[in-house]
Design a protein around this motif. Sequence first.
Motif, mmCIF file in Angstrom:
data_model
loop_
_atom_site.group_PDB
_atom_site.id
_atom_site.type_symbol
_atom_site.label_atom_id
_atom_site.label_comp_id
_atom_site.label_asym_id
_atom_site.label_seq_id
_atom_site.Cartn_x
_atom_site.Cartn_y
_atom_site.Cartn_z
ATOM 1 N N UNK A 66 0.816 -1.221 0.000
ATOM 2 C CA UNK A 66 0.000 0.000 0.000
ATOM 3 C C UNK A 66 0.852 1.275 0.000
ATOM 4 N N UNK A 67 0.170 2.414 0.015
ATOM 5 C CA UNK A 67 0.855 3.699 -0.034
ATOM 6 C C UNK A 67 1.550 4.095 1.244
ATOM 7 N N UNK A 68 1.344 3.340 2.322
ATOM 8 C CA UNK A 68 2.034 3.626 3.584
ATOM 9 C C UNK A 68 1.486 4.819 4.334
ATOM 10 N N UNK A 69 0.292 5.296 3.961
ATOM 11 C CA UNK A 69 -0.266 6.484 4.599
ATOM 12 C C UNK A 69 -1.050 6.086 5.849
ATOM 13 N N UNK A 70 -0.657 6.640 6.973
ATOM 14 C CA UNK A 70 -1.218 6.313 8.287
ATOM 15 C C UNK A 70 -2.266 7.359 8.631
ATOM 16 N N UNK A 71 -3.527 6.950 8.688
ATOM 17 C CA UNK A 71 -4.623 7.913 8.832
ATOM 18 C C UNK A 71 -5.599 7.477 9.904
ATOM 19 N N UNK A 72 -6.112 8.410 10.693
ATOM 20 C CA UNK A 72 -7.313 8.106 11.479
ATOM 21 C C UNK A 72 -8.530 8.201 10.565
ATOM 22 N N UNK A 73 -9.681 7.876 11.105
ATOM 23 C CA UNK A 73 -10.887 7.965 10.297
ATOM 24 C C UNK A 73 -11.054 6.758 9.391
ATOM 25 N N UNK A 74 -11.834 6.940 8.321
ATOM 26 C CA UNK A 74 -12.313 5.812 7.532
ATOM 27 C C UNK A 74 -12.367 6.184 6.057
ATOM 28 N N UNK A 75 -12.642 5.197 5.218
ATOM 29 C CA UNK A 75 -12.737 5.452 3.792
ATOM 30 C C UNK A 75 -13.902 6.340 3.427
ATOM 31 N N UNK A 114 11.802 -1.208 12.034
ATOM 32 C CA UNK A 114 12.386 -0.170 11.159
ATOM 33 C C UNK A 114 11.399 0.260 10.066
ATOM 34 N N UNK A 115 10.329 0.905 10.495
ATOM 35 C CA UNK A 115 9.244 1.275 9.580
ATOM 36 C C UNK A 115 9.281 2.740 9.181
ATOM 37 N N UNK A 116 10.296 3.474 9.583
ATOM 38 C CA UNK A 116 10.482 4.873 9.173
ATOM 39 C C UNK A 116 9.241 5.735 9.420
ATOM 40 N N UNK A 117 8.707 5.766 10.641
ATOM 41 C CA UNK A 117 7.475 6.521 10.880
ATOM 42 C C UNK A 117 7.689 8.026 10.804
ATOM 43 N N UNK A 118 6.768 8.710 10.149
ATOM 44 C CA UNK A 118 6.790 10.171 10.012
ATOM 45 C C UNK A 118 5.385 10.678 10.304
ATOM 46 N N UNK A 119 5.271 11.742 11.068
ATOM 47 C CA UNK A 119 3.979 12.391 11.315
ATOM 48 C C UNK A 119 3.803 13.565 10.347
ATOM 49 N N UNK A 120 2.558 13.765 9.900
ATOM 50 C CA UNK A 120 2.229 14.905 9.061
ATOM 51 C C UNK A 120 1.520 14.485 7.796
ATOM 52 N N UNK A 174 -1.771 14.435 13.010
ATOM 53 C CA UNK A 174 -1.954 13.098 13.581
ATOM 54 C C UNK A 174 -1.490 12.032 12.590
ATOM 55 N N UNK A 175 -1.884 12.210 11.341
ATOM 56 C CA UNK A 175 -1.586 11.232 10.293
ATOM 57 C C UNK A 175 -0.112 11.287 9.918
ATOM 58 N N UNK A 176 0.276 10.437 8.986
ATOM 59 C CA UNK A 176 1.661 10.409 8.541
ATOM 60 C C UNK A 176 1.902 9.268 7.594
ATOM 61 N N UNK A 177 3.110 8.690 7.641
ATOM 62 C CA UNK A 177 3.414 7.589 6.730
ATOM 63 C C UNK A 177 4.496 6.693 7.315
ATOM 64 N N UNK A 178 4.522 5.452 6.817
ATOM 65 C CA UNK A 178 5.475 4.436 7.264
ATOM 66 C C UNK A 178 5.860 3.555 6.077
ATOM 67 N N UNK A 179 6.828 2.684 6.303
ATOM 68 C CA UNK A 179 7.164 1.583 5.386
ATOM 69 C C UNK A 179 6.256 0.413 5.777
ATOM 70 N N UNK A 180 5.197 0.141 5.023
ATOM 71 C CA UNK A 180 4.186 -0.798 5.509
ATOM 72 C C UNK A 180 4.645 -2.251 5.558
ATOM 73 N N UNK A 269 7.841 16.908 4.549
ATOM 74 C CA UNK A 269 7.827 15.438 4.483
ATOM 75 C C UNK A 269 6.476 14.849 4.876
ATOM 76 N N UNK A 270 5.390 15.590 4.623
ATOM 77 C CA UNK A 270 4.055 15.039 4.889
ATOM 78 C C UNK A 270 3.677 14.015 3.811
ATOM 79 N N UNK A 271 2.758 13.142 4.151
ATOM 80 C CA UNK A 271 2.026 12.379 3.143
ATOM 81 C C UNK A 271 0.921 13.284 2.608
ATOM 82 N N UNK A 272 0.542 13.080 1.341
ATOM 83 C CA UNK A 272 -0.449 13.932 0.697
ATOM 84 C C UNK A 272 -1.424 13.060 -0.079
ATOM 85 N N UNK A 273 -2.700 13.453 -0.067
ATOM 86 C CA UNK A 273 -3.695 12.849 -0.956
ATOM 87 C C UNK A 273 -4.696 13.919 -1.338
ATOM 88 N N UNK A 274 -5.214 13.812 -2.567
ATOM 89 C CA UNK A 274 -6.237 14.767 -2.981
ATOM 90 C C UNK A 274 -7.622 14.225 -2.641
#
Length: 418
Positions: A66-75, A114-120, A174-180, A269-274
Motif C-alpha cells: 500500500x501507499x504507507x499512509x497512516x490515517x485516522x478515520x475511515x474510507x 524499522x518502519x520509518x514513521x513520520x507524522x504529518x 496526527x496522520x503520517x506515513x510508514x514503510x508498511x 515530508x508530509x504524506x499527501x492525498x487529494x
Amino acid sequence: MLNNYYHATRRVGFAADSLAGDVTVDAAIIGGGITGVSAALHLAERGYSVALLEAQDIGWGASGRNGGQVLPGFGCSLHKLKHLTGAATTKQLWDMSLEAVDLLHTQIARFAIPADPVRGYLHAAIKPRQVRDLRQEQEELASLGAPVGRLLEGAELRARLNSPRYLAALEDNISGHIHPLNYTLGLAKAAQAAGAKLYAGAKVSNVEQGSTLTLQVGAHKVRAKYLLVAGGAYLNGLLEGLAGYIMPVGTYIMATEPRADVPGLIPGNEAVADLNFVLDYFRRSPDNRMLFGGRVSYSTLPPPSLGASMLRRAVRVFPQLKDAKVEFVWGGNVDITVNRAPHFGRLAPNILFTHGFSGHGVALTGLAGKLAAEAISGQAERFDVFTRIPHARFPGGRALRTPALLAATTWFRLRDML
C-alpha cells in the motif's frame, strides 16, 4: 509489473513456518496481513495458542503493497458515518481510529520495527467545491473534539506543497506515513516471538463450522475453537456468508529514482492525498524518491504501460518530475465496501471477520486485530461498536458485481473532471 520498492528496502528478518501436519489451537486466523498478525500477537500475549494461515507469504497482500499512509478515520467521510450510525457511535468510532494511529506508533517503538514513521499529512483540494469539503471536514472534526488543522492556501500552501495543482490543503499532524511491509513483518516477528504459529503457503480450502472449527489446508487440518477471517481482497469466495460485501479493486504505485529535488517538493515530508474519487496519493521516501500512487482497476488487471501512466499523473502534480525515471512500479487489490466504511461482524458465535477498509487500513487494521483478540477473549464491546455500521452487498450477483460497480463509479470519475 511487479517490482515493489518495499521488497527492495525490506529490513526485517522474518521466516514463517510451513504447515507439516494437523494442528489444534485455541484460535485460527485466515490472512497474514496487518489485521492477522496483529490479532496473532494480541491473542498470543493473552495466552491463547494461535495458528495464522496465509496462502502466500506474510505481508503479500495489501499490507505489503500500500501507499504507507497512516490515517485516522475511515474510507467514508465522518459526515457520512454520522448519517449511517448516529453522532454517538461516530464519536466512538473516531476515537478508536485515533487509538489505531497511537497503537501503530506504540508497536513500532515497542518492537523497534524499522518502519520509518513520520507524522504529518495534507488533504489537498483541486477544485473550489473540494475546498468547501475541507471546511466541512474542519467542522466535523471540531464537533468530535478532535484537533483541527489549518487550511493552507496561497503562498503558505506553496511553501508546504510545491505544486501548481492545488487550491488548498488541510493540515493534519496526527496522520503520517510508514514503510508498511517492514511494519507488517515487524508485527509478525513479534507475534512469533510471543508464541503464535504463523504459516505461509497455507491456503485454506474449506471451513467446517461447529463448536470446534475444522479448516482444511492442503492435506492437513487445523482445528480451533475460534476463527478470525482477515483475508480481505484475497479471500476469493472461501466463505459464502461474506460474498458480495466487498469488491477487490486494483490500485498502483510508482517510485522514481532518488532525486535531489524531491525534498523541496514536500519540504515538511508530509504524506499527501487529494479529494478526488480516483485520488492521487504520494509522499517522499527516506532515500528521496517520489512514491506516487493512484489509478484504479475494477477488473483488478494492471493497466497497460503502468509506469509511464503513473509518471504522467505525477508530472501533472509536480511538473518538476518531467525528466524523472521510474525505478519501481507495483500494485495490488484493496477491499472496498459499498459505503466505504469497514465491515466487522460474525458468521457464527465463534467466527469473526474484519474487512472492507476501503484503502484506509494501514492504522485501522492493527486495531482491528486487537479488537478481534479482545472479542475472542470475551470482551467484545469495542469490536461490536464497528458491527453497528450497516452494510449491503454490491448489486448484481457474482457475475455482475464488477460491471455494476464500473457503471456506478463512472459518474464519480466524471465528477472528478468538473
